[in-house]
Design a protein around this motif. Structure first.
Motif, PDB file in Angstrom:
ATOM      1  N   ASP A 178       0.393 -12.404   5.634  1.00  0.00           N
ATOM      2  CA  ASP A 178      -0.641 -11.359   5.608  1.00  0.00           C
ATOM      3  C   ASP A 178      -0.444 -10.365   6.749  1.00  0.00           C
ATOM      4  O   ASP A 178      -0.613  -9.151   6.578  1.00  0.00           O
ATOM      5  CB  ASP A 178      -2.032 -11.993   5.722  1.00  0.00           C
ATOM      6  N   PHE A 179      -0.088 -10.894   7.928  1.00  0.00           N
ATOM      7  CA  PHE A 179       0.100 -10.019   9.086  1.00  0.00           C
ATOM      8  C   PHE A 179       1.192  -8.995   8.824  1.00  0.00           C
ATOM      9  O   PHE A 179       1.038  -7.811   9.138  1.00  0.00           O
ATOM     10  CB  PHE A 179       0.438 -10.846  10.327  1.00  0.00           C
ATOM     11  N   TRP A 180       2.320  -9.440   8.262  1.00  0.00           N
ATOM     12  CA  TRP A 180       3.428  -8.507   8.046  1.00  0.00           C
ATOM     13  C   TRP A 180       3.124  -7.510   6.941  1.00  0.00           C
ATOM     14  O   TRP A 180       3.677  -6.403   6.929  1.00  0.00           O
ATOM     15  CB  TRP A 180       4.721  -9.284   7.786  1.00  0.00           C
ATOM     16  N   PHE A 181       2.244  -7.867   6.029  1.00  0.00           N
ATOM     17  CA  PHE A 181       1.780  -6.892   5.042  1.00  0.00           C
ATOM     18  C   PHE A 181       0.965  -5.797   5.739  1.00  0.00           C
ATOM     19  O   PHE A 181       1.181  -4.605   5.522  1.00  0.00           O
ATOM     20  CB  PHE A 181       0.928  -7.578   3.975  1.00  0.00           C
ATOM     21  N   VAL A 182       0.049  -6.219   6.603  1.00  0.00           N
ATOM     22  CA  VAL A 182      -0.770  -5.259   7.343  1.00  0.00           C
ATOM     23  C   VAL A 182       0.102  -4.400   8.252  1.00  0.00           C
ATOM     24  O   VAL A 182      -0.043  -3.168   8.300  1.00  0.00           O
ATOM     25  CB  VAL A 182      -1.864  -5.993   8.162  1.00  0.00           C
ATOM     26  N   LEU A 183       1.019  -5.024   8.973  1.00  0.00           N
ATOM     27  CA  LEU A 183       1.873  -4.267   9.885  1.00  0.00           C
ATOM     28  C   LEU A 183       2.753  -3.277   9.119  1.00  0.00           C
ATOM     29  O   LEU A 183       2.950  -2.142   9.564  1.00  0.00           O
ATOM     30  CB  LEU A 183       2.747  -5.207  10.708  1.00  0.00           C
ATOM     31  N   GLY A 184       3.275  -3.678   7.976  1.00  0.00           N
ATOM     32  CA  GLY A 184       4.078  -2.766   7.173  1.00  0.00           C
ATOM     33  C   GLY A 184       3.294  -1.535   6.759  1.00  0.00           C
ATOM     34  O   GLY A 184       3.805  -0.408   6.796  1.00  0.00           O
TER      35      GLY A 184
END
Length: 217
Positions: A178-184
Motif C-alpha cells: 500500500d505504501f508504494w502505491f501511495v508513494l508512486g
C-alpha cells in the motif's frame, strides 16, 4: 534466527541444494519448491528492486505538502535502504520456523503500526481516486508500482506457508505494498504539478484505440 554479524558466506558453491532442498536457520531441510522458499525468493526480488529505486533517485529529497499547512520531507534513498534492511529482517524471520516456547526476537508488530501511520499521514496529500490508475510515468514511478506488485506477491506466498508464521510479517508486507502505491502516486503528482500529464485511469469496457494509423499507398 540469524542475528546481524553471525552470517558467514565464505563458500558460495556448497552443492547442498543439488537435490532440490535447502537449509533453514534451525538446521532443518526443506524443498526449494515450498511456499516458504517461494516467499523468500520474492522478498529477495523486492530488495533488489529497491536497489534499482535507489539508483533512480540519487539521494533526492522529496518535499510533500500536507493539509493544515504541514509539510513532509523524505530522503528517498534512505527510505529505500530502510526497507531493504527490513526485507532481510523478514527473510531471516521466514527462514526460522516457529518453535514452541521460543525466546527469539521476531520482526516487530511495531513496524506494522509505524507504516500504517505513515500511510495515513501521506494519503491526504493526494486527490481521492474514482477509478484504478494505470501504472505509467517516470522510471521511479514505474519502479514504485513494480515494487508494490512484487511485495504483494511476497505477501501471498507468506500466507501460503503451511506452518505458523509471525503475523507481523504478512501484515507488514500488506502495508508495504500500500505504501508504494501511495508513494508512486505522490511521485507522479510531484513530477507533473506544473501542468504536465494527468495519471491515466482505467475506463471499464471501452473500445480501445490501439494507436495504429495505416496510410494508403
Amino acid at each position: 534466527m540469524a542475528e546481524r554479524g553471525t552470517v558467514h558466506l565464505n563458500m558460495i558453491v556448497t552443492k547442498t541444494g543439488d537435490q532440490g532442498q535447502t537449509y533453514l536457520n534451525d538446521g532443518s531441510r526443506i524443498a526449494k519448491s515450498s511456499n516458504r522458499i517461494k516467499a523468500l525468493a520474492f522478498i529477495e526480488q523486492v530488495a533488489v528492486k529497491l536497489g534499482y529505486f535507489i539508483h533512480a533517485c540519487e539521494n533526492e529529497i522529496l518535499q510533500i505538502q500536507l493539509p493544515e499547512e504541514c509539510s513532509c520531507q523524505i530522503n528517498l534513498t534512505q527510505l529505500a535502504i530502510s526497507f531493504q534492511q527490513e526485507m532481510y529482517d523478514i527473510g531471516s524471520d521466514i527462514s526460522t520456523p516457529i518453535a514452541d516456547g521460543e525466546a527469539q526476537k521476531r520482526f516487530p508488530q511495531e513496524s506494522v503500526e509505524e507504516l500504517t501511520e505513515l500511510i495515513a499521514r501521506l494519503t491526504p496529500a493526494l486527490e481521492p481516486l474514482d477509478s484504478f490508475i494505470l501504472p505509467q510515468g517516470s522510471l521511479r514511478v514505474l519502479l514504485s508500482h513494480d515494487i508494490r506488485t512484487l511485495v504483494r506477491q511476497a505477501e501471498i506466498h507468506v500466507w501460503d506457508i503451511e506452518e505458523a508464521v509471525n503475523p507481523a510479517v504478512p501484515q507488514f508486507l500488506n502495508r508495504l505494498s500500500d505504501f508504494w502505491f501511495v508513494l508512486g502516486r505522490i511521485l507522479f503528482a510531484e513530477e507533473n504539478q506544473t501542468g504536465g500529464a494527468e495519471n491515466q485511469k482505467w475506463e471499464p469496457r471501452q473500445k480501445q484505440d490501439r494507436g495504429f494509423r495505416i496510410n494508403p499507398a
